[in-house]
Write a protein that holds these residues in place. Structure first.
Motif, mmCIF file in Angstrom:
data_model
loop_
_atom_site.group_PDB
_atom_site.id
_atom_site.type_symbol
_atom_site.label_atom_id
_atom_site.label_comp_id
_atom_site.label_asym_id
_atom_site.label_seq_id
_atom_site.Cartn_x
_atom_site.Cartn_y
_atom_site.Cartn_z
ATOM 1 N N LEU A 86 41.079 47.513 38.722
ATOM 2 C CA LEU A 86 40.565 48.439 39.729
ATOM 3 C C LEU A 86 39.041 48.537 39.687
ATOM 4 O O LEU A 86 38.405 48.844 40.704
ATOM 5 C CB LEU A 86 41.183 49.829 39.521
ATOM 6 N N THR A 87 38.457 48.287 38.519
ATOM 7 C CA THR A 87 36.995 48.321 38.409
ATOM 8 C C THR A 87 36.376 46.934 38.570
ATOM 9 O O THR A 87 35.160 46.773 38.430
ATOM 10 C CB THR A 87 36.578 48.907 37.039
ATOM 11 N N GLY A 88 37.202 45.915 38.854
ATOM 12 C CA GLY A 88 36.703 44.575 39.104
ATOM 13 C C GLY A 88 36.276 43.809 37.879
ATOM 14 O O GLY A 88 35.452 42.894 37.968
ATOM 15 N N HIS A 89 36.849 44.139 36.725
ATOM 16 C CA HIS A 89 36.412 43.516 35.478
ATOM 17 C C HIS A 89 37.491 42.609 34.876
ATOM 18 O O HIS A 89 37.785 42.681 33.681
ATOM 19 C CB HIS A 89 36.011 44.593 34.466
ATOM 20 N N ILE A 90 38.083 41.757 35.708
ATOM 21 C CA ILE A 90 39.027 40.744 35.232
ATOM 22 C C ILE A 90 38.691 39.419 35.912
ATOM 23 O O ILE A 90 38.513 39.377 37.138
ATOM 24 C CB ILE A 90 40.491 41.128 35.531
ATOM 25 N N ASP A 91 38.613 38.352 35.124
ATOM 26 C CA ASP A 91 38.489 37.005 35.671
ATOM 27 C C ASP A 91 39.907 36.438 35.718
ATOM 28 O O ASP A 91 40.452 36.027 34.694
ATOM 29 C CB ASP A 91 37.575 36.141 34.790
ATOM 30 N N TRP A 92 40.508 36.416 36.903
ATOM 31 C CA TRP A 92 41.926 36.074 37.026
ATOM 32 C C TRP A 92 42.206 34.615 36.667
ATOM 33 O O TRP A 92 43.239 34.321 36.047
ATOM 34 C CB TRP A 92 42.407 36.368 38.444
ATOM 35 N N ILE A 93 41.303 33.710 37.040
ATOM 36 C CA ILE A 93 41.525 32.294 36.725
ATOM 37 C C ILE A 93 41.495 32.082 35.211
ATOM 38 O O ILE A 93 42.363 31.410 34.632
ATOM 39 C CB ILE A 93 40.482 31.408 37.418
ATOM 40 N N ALA A 94 40.504 32.674 34.555
ATOM 41 C CA ALA A 94 40.423 32.564 33.100
ATOM 42 C C ALA A 94 41.636 33.211 32.440
ATOM 43 O O ALA A 94 42.181 32.687 31.460
ATOM 44 C CB ALA A 94 39.137 33.220 32.594
ATOM 45 N N GLY A 95 42.070 34.342 32.982
ATOM 46 C CA GLY A 95 43.222 35.026 32.413
ATOM 47 C C GLY A 95 44.497 34.210 32.527
ATOM 48 O O GLY A 95 45.302 34.161 31.594
ATOM 49 N N ILE A 96 44.695 33.548 33.672
ATOM 50 C CA ILE A 96 45.890 32.725 33.856
ATOM 51 C C ILE A 96 45.862 31.535 32.909
ATOM 52 O O ILE A 96 46.880 31.172 32.302
ATOM 53 C CB ILE A 96 45.993 32.261 35.322
ATOM 54 N N ALA A 97 44.683 30.898 32.761
ATOM 55 C CA ALA A 97 44.566 29.760 31.851
ATOM 56 C C ALA A 97 44.867 30.183 30.411
ATOM 57 O O ALA A 97 45.593 29.489 29.676
ATOM 58 C CB ALA A 97 43.161 29.163 31.944
ATOM 59 N N LEU A 98 44.329 31.315 30.009
ATOM 60 C CA LEU A 98 44.613 31.824 28.661
ATOM 61 C C LEU A 98 46.100 32.136 28.503
ATOM 62 O O LEU A 98 46.701 31.838 27.463
ATOM 63 C CB LEU A 98 43.792 33.092 28.400
ATOM 64 N N ALA A 99 46.693 32.741 29.534
ATOM 65 C CA ALA A 99 48.099 33.128 29.461
ATOM 66 C C ALA A 99 49.010 31.922 29.292
ATOM 67 O O ALA A 99 50.001 31.974 28.551
ATOM 68 C CB ALA A 99 48.487 33.915 30.710
ATOM 69 N N VAL A 100 48.689 30.815 29.981
ATOM 70 C CA VAL A 100 49.496 29.596 29.838
ATOM 71 C C VAL A 100 49.496 29.143 28.373
ATOM 72 O O VAL A 100 50.548 28.821 27.800
ATOM 73 C CB VAL A 100 48.943 28.479 30.745
#
Length: 266
Positions: free
Chosen positions: A79-93
Motif C-alpha cells: 500500500l505504501t509502494g515499497h515492494i519490487d514485485w519482479i524481484a519478489g517473484i524471482a526470490l520466491a521461485v
C-alpha cells in the motif's frame, strides 16, 4: 518391553506451551516483522526453545508462524509502494525450491549442529547490515542476470529458512540492499512478499516429517498479525541507520542469551 518400545516416540510429542506466552511471543514477532521486514524467526525460535521445544520442532513451528504476519506485512508495504514485485517473484521461485531442501535437511541434521548453525547465522546477519547503509531513493535495476541472481539467492534463503526456522528476511534484506541496490523499505517489503510461498513450502515439508506444532504456530502467527502494522509505521518513521542499529542490538541480545542458556545447560 512396552516402556522401551514407546520411549523413542516421546520426542515427537508437541509441547503444550502456555497460550499467554505464545500470544506475547506473537506480538513481539509481529512488531519485528513489520519493522525489519523479517518473519520474526530470529525471536520465535529462541523463545520456543525456552518454552520447551526441541531445535527441530522450534524451527518448523517458527516457519509456520511466519506466514500470517508475512501476508499482513506484504499488504502494508504494498500500500505504501515499497515492494519490487519482479524481484519478489524471482526470490520466491528460488525460496520454494530451497525450502524443500531445507526441511529435508532439518530432519537429518543433529541438534547441536542446528543450534550452532543458528548462532553463526545470527552473527553473520548482524554483521551484514553494516556492509551498506542504503538511501530511501535506491531501487533494484532489473535485468536478466539480476533475475537469475535473485533466484539463486532465493534457493540459498529457502534452504536456510527450512533448516533454521527463519523466514529468510535476515538474509534477503541485507542482500537486497548490498548486492542489488534496494532501499531499506523496498528490501523489507520485497522480503516479506517472498516469505509467503517460502513459508507454505517449508511448512508442508515439515508437516510430512512431523517437525511442526501447528497449534503453537497458529497462536504466534495470528497474534503477530495484530502488531505487524505498528512495526511498519515505526520502520517508515526511523532512518535506515537507526533501523540497522536496532536490528544489530536485537540480534546481539538473542545471541548472548542463547549462548548463556546453552552453557548453563551443560
Amino acid at each position: 518391553m512396552i516402556g522401551s518400545a514407546a520411549s523413542p516416540a516421546a520426542p515427537e510429542l508437541a509441547p503444550r506451551a502456555p497460550v499467554l506466552a505464545l500470544i506475547a511471543l506473537g506480538l513481539v514477532a509481529g512488531f519485528l516483522s513489520g519493522l525489519f521486514g523479517i518473519g520474526g524467526g530470529i525471536i520465535v525460535v529462541p523463545a520456543l526453545l525456552m518454552l520447551g521445544y526441541d531445535q527441530r520442532r522450534a524451527a518448523g513451528t517458527s516457519v509456520a508462524a511466519i506466514l500470517p504476519p508475512s501476508i499482513v506485512g506484504t499488504v502494508g508495504y504494498a500500500l505504501t509502494g515499497h515492494i519490487d514485485w519482479i524481484a519478489g517473484i524471482a526470490l520466491a521461485v528460488g525460496v520454494v525450491i530451497g525450502a524443500q531442501v531445507g526441511s529435508y535437511l532439518l530432519a537429518r541434521l543433529s541438534r547441536p549442529a542446528l543450534f550452532w548453525s543458528f548462532l553463526l547465522f545470527l552473527i553473520f546477519s548482524a554483521a551484514s547490515l553494516w556492509f551498506s547503509v542504503p538511501s530511501r531513493d535506491d531501487s533494484i535495476a532489473i535485468t536478466v542476470w539480476t533475475v537469475l541472481a535473485l533466484i539463486g539467492a532465493g534457493v540459498v534463503t529457502g534452504i536456510l529458512s527450512g533448516v533454521l526456522g527463519v523466514g529468510g528476511g535476515v538474509i534477503v534484506v541485507p542482500a537486497l540492499m548490498f548486492f542489488f541496490g534496494a532501499s531499506d523499505l523496498i528490501a523489507k517489503g520485497t522480503s516479506l512478499f517472498m516469505m509467503i510461498p517460502g513459508s507454505l513450502s517449508a511448512t508442508l515439508g515439515n508437516m510430512r516429517r512431523k517437525n511442526v506444532d501447528l497449534r503453537g504456530g497458529l497462536f504466534v502467527g495470528a497474534t503477530a498479525c495484530l502488531a505487524s502494522p505498528l512495526g511498519l509505521l515505526t520502520a517508515t518513521a526511523i532512518t535506515p541507520l537507526w533501523s540497522n542499529i536496532a536490528f544489530s542490538v536485537l540480534i546481539a541480545a538473542i545471541t548472548v542469551q542463547l549462548i548463556v542458556r546453552n552453557l548453563r545447560r551443560r
